[in-house]
Design an enzyme around this catalytic site. Structure first.
Site, short mmCIF file in Angstrom:
data_model
loop_
_atom_site.label_atom_id
_atom_site.label_comp_id
_atom_site.label_asym_id
_atom_site.label_seq_id
_atom_site.Cartn_x
_atom_site.Cartn_y
_atom_site.Cartn_z
N SER A 1 30.37 -25.50 106.87
CA SER A 1 29.25 -25.55 105.96
C SER A 1 29.66 -25.10 104.56
CB SER A 1 28.10 -24.70 106.53
OG SER A 1 26.92 -24.92 105.83
N HIS B 1 23.38 -28.79 112.73
CA HIS B 1 24.34 -28.20 111.81
C HIS B 1 25.01 -26.97 112.44
CE1 HIS B 1 26.20 -27.31 108.03
NE2 HIS B 1 25.60 -26.15 107.92
N ASP B 2 24.24 -26.23 113.21
CA ASP B 2 24.77 -25.01 113.85
C ASP B 2 25.86 -25.28 114.88
OD1 ASP B 2 23.66 -22.90 112.57
OD2 ASP B 2 22.08 -22.51 114.05
N ARG C 1 14.01 -18.22 105.62
CA ARG C 1 14.92 -18.37 106.75
C ARG C 1 14.35 -19.34 107.78
NH1 ARG C 1 20.21 -18.29 107.74
NH2 ARG C 1 20.66 -17.74 109.89
N ASP D 1 24.08 -33.35 113.17
CA ASP D 1 23.91 -32.52 111.97
C ASP D 1 23.22 -33.36 110.89
OD1 ASP D 1 24.17 -30.97 109.70
OD2 ASP D 1 26.32 -30.62 109.91
#
Lengths: 404, 196
Positions: free
Chosen positions: A160, A368-369, A230, A335
């Site tokens: 990232s 994405h994680d 968040r 992602d």
């Protein structure tokens, strides 16, 4: 996912604080006179210092990438954020490499940032802390390399925003790395990426407890704003299917799209009905207690400003003409924050610049994680690539032995 | 060493840039790196093959040939290789054009479907040929565009492609006098070295 134990991790690690007295001029023109960087190191540096790997963290990461901080902590404490990848026998193998991880400038885990005391007035910097860019981070990391006596990294690895630092290293210091490993990154942010960051920033700055960033002086912090920031960020880290899996466990058919209820029935009100709501609130709140809002604002700007082509008439290919480090680029199918197309942009630019590059497109529901998760093929590919890097370091050592 | 490899490698210049489309486990590129110090780049889709390439230190890109090669610049490689894959792609003619755009020279190998045993099989059994060399049924074969040596020659003519070299061999990549007399009848594999 199985939690790492003391035995299969790098074990108990001790962070170090390194002080730098040489002023750092930032891209904005502002100057940081002196600063601290918090780092952790795993594995051993070999005699010719050819086996060092730098780990670059993403938005909310820090220097604690692997292992545990205390023996007691092994029970209840989570290991470092990339413990899936870093450790003895793992993809980034601490038996082969000397691995350095740091908390970047502007962060809030011990390196100089908005929560640090401004020597000019004895108060925390807060909103006065200058905006740092990826380039500034990489300049500070190069000084860290000097401090550690590492002339050339065997590899620099990041996912990232971490991957963006790797790209910047290859452009700013092409002779100082042999391998650039860029995971789940992008050559620059898209309008959609910036839009999500702006919503996050607005939610923080519009919190009444924000006090123009001087909330420390009011003994408070923008808890609601940071929680909201968040929450929205977290949604972009997951995929639709990973959310369905996570919140669809009660469904016998598996076809309720992850809409499992929190209490088993609808409340006909505006409180939490679905599990995903309480999950996001929990994640957001626990994050807001551990992260500084000014740092969050600053680092989202760091992301938005990343565009290494800017010095090359918008042509990233030109930026890659210098140097001969090899690249490994990795992306994940689900992602949608930095989707595979963005990684392919990096790959294609490297190909056009006649650079050596390998590219993996990993099938994963993790969104994405996924770059933080133990996706088998991802770990296998990373491990295969790094085994060659480890052999190079070993060979260069042998050659040196013969020479001396 | 694979027999086709020993024929092909003589056509590759030392220190040149080689792109291998469908590079498999990277063994050919590895050999070319060791013997000719080439700049290597391989494309493949098979996960195990890609891992093997990474373990061998070969530059490998996970990419589907059927989705095109637009990401490669004109004349960016000295040689573009396509071994035993032409018959498995969706648009072989487009791929050949793309190879010639990217590479100064190209090497293409493919099974000759006009080999006399395949002809006999089809005539006598009336079914699609299955051999130890092409061991697939019609419904599960990855090979969807079979051609013959004559077919490929005519494609080259149509597209004004220069044939620099053509070798016709058997399944052990050996040449024989019969194959020289009638390559399209006696040859099992064709190896073409072509350019614009």
């Amino acid at each position: 996912m199985t939690q790492s134990t003391l035995k299969d991790s790098v074990g108990i690690v001790q962070p170090q604080c390194i002080h730098f007295d040489e002023a750092l001029t930032l891209r904005s023109g502002k100057v940081i006179d002196s600063y601290d960087l918090m780092i952790e190191c795993y594995g051993e540096l070999n005699a010719d210092k050819s086996n060092a790997i730098l780990i670059c963290h993403a938005l909310s990461g820090d220097h604690h990438a692997a292992g545990f901080h205390s023996v007691d902590g092994v029970q209840d404490e989570k290991p470092g954020w990339w413990d899936n990848c870093i450790g003895p026998g793992k993809a980034i193998d601490s038996n082969n490499f000397f691995i350095v991880s740091l908390n970047n400038l502007g962060g809030c885990a011990g390196s100089t940032g908005p929560t640090s005391i401004n020597p000019a007035n004895g108060k925390p910097f807060g909103p006065d802390f200058p905006i740092v860019t990826v380039r500034d981070w990489v300049n500070s990391q190069a000084r860290l390399a000097d401090y550690l006596g590492i002339e050339q990294w065997a590899a620099i690895v990041g996912g990232s925003l971490g991957g963006m630092q790797v790209v910047r290293w290859a452009i700013s210091y092409p002779e100082r790395l042999r391998h650039a490993i860029v995971i789940a990154a992008a050559p620059k942010l898209s309008a959609q990426n910036i839009a999500f960051n702006e919503v996050a920033r607005q939610s923080i700055t519009s919190d009444p407890d924000f006090h123009q960033g001087r909330y420390y002086e009011h003994n408070t912090y923008p808890k609601k704003g940071l929680t909201l920031a968040r929450m929205i960020g977290h949604i972009t880290y997951l995929s639709d299917s990973s959310m369905r899996d996570k919140f669809g466990k009660d469904s016998l058919t598996g076809k309720n799209f992850g809409r499992d209820l929190s209490t088993g029935k609808l409340n006909f009100g505006f409180d939490v009905d679905f599990q995903v709501e309480s999950y996001l609130q929990y994640k957001g709140e626990s994050f807001s207690g551990n992260f500084d809002a000014n740092s969050y604002l600053l680092i989202t700007k760091t992301l938005d400003y990343f565009d290494p082509a800017v010095d090359y008439d918008g042509d990233l290919g030109k930026a890659f003409l210098q140097g001969n480090c090899k690249f490994l680029v990795v992306s994940f199918s689900s992602d949608w924050r930095f989707p595979p197309e963005r990684s392919r942009e990096i790959v294609n630019t490297l190909l056009k610049a006649n650079r050596q590059v390998s590219y993996l497109e990993i099938e994963s529901d993790g969104g994405h994680d996924a770059f933080l998760l133990p996706v088998p093929r991802y770990l296998e590919g990373l491990s295969a690539y790094l085994s060659v890097v480890a052999n190079e370091s070993a060979t260069s050592r042998e050659q040196d032995d013969h020479a001396s | 060493m694979r027999a086709d490899v020993s024929i092909i490698k003589d056509w590759i210049e030392p220190q040149s840039r080689v792109l291998d489309l469908g590079c498999g486990d990277g063994s050919f590129l590895t050999l070319l790196k060791q013997e000719k110090n080439i700049f290597d780049c391989g494309l493949d889709l098979d996960q195990e093959n890609i891992t093997k390439c990474l373990l061998a230190g070969i530059n490998v890109i996970e990419q589907d040939l059927d989705k095109g090669l637009a990401n490669f610049s004109d004349n960016s490689f000295d040689t573009v290789l396509l071994t035993q894959t032409l018959q498995a792609v969706q648009k072989p003619d487009v791929l050949v054009d793309e190879m010639l755009r990217i590479g100064k020279k190209c090497i293409i190998t493919f099974p000759n479907f006009a080999y006399w045993r395949y002809r006999l099989y089809l005539i006598s059994k009336g079914r699609m040929p299955v051999s130890t060399y092409i061991p697939f049924e019609w419904y599960n074969t990855p090979n969807i565009h079979f051609c013959t040596i004559k077919d490929f020659d005519s494609l080259c003519k149509e597209k004004s492609i220069k044939v620099l070299n053509r070798t016709v061999v058997d399944d052990k990549y050996q040449n024989s006098s019969l194959m020289n007399i009638d390559p399209n009848f006696f040859g099992i594999n064709a190896i073409y070295h072509i350019s614009r």
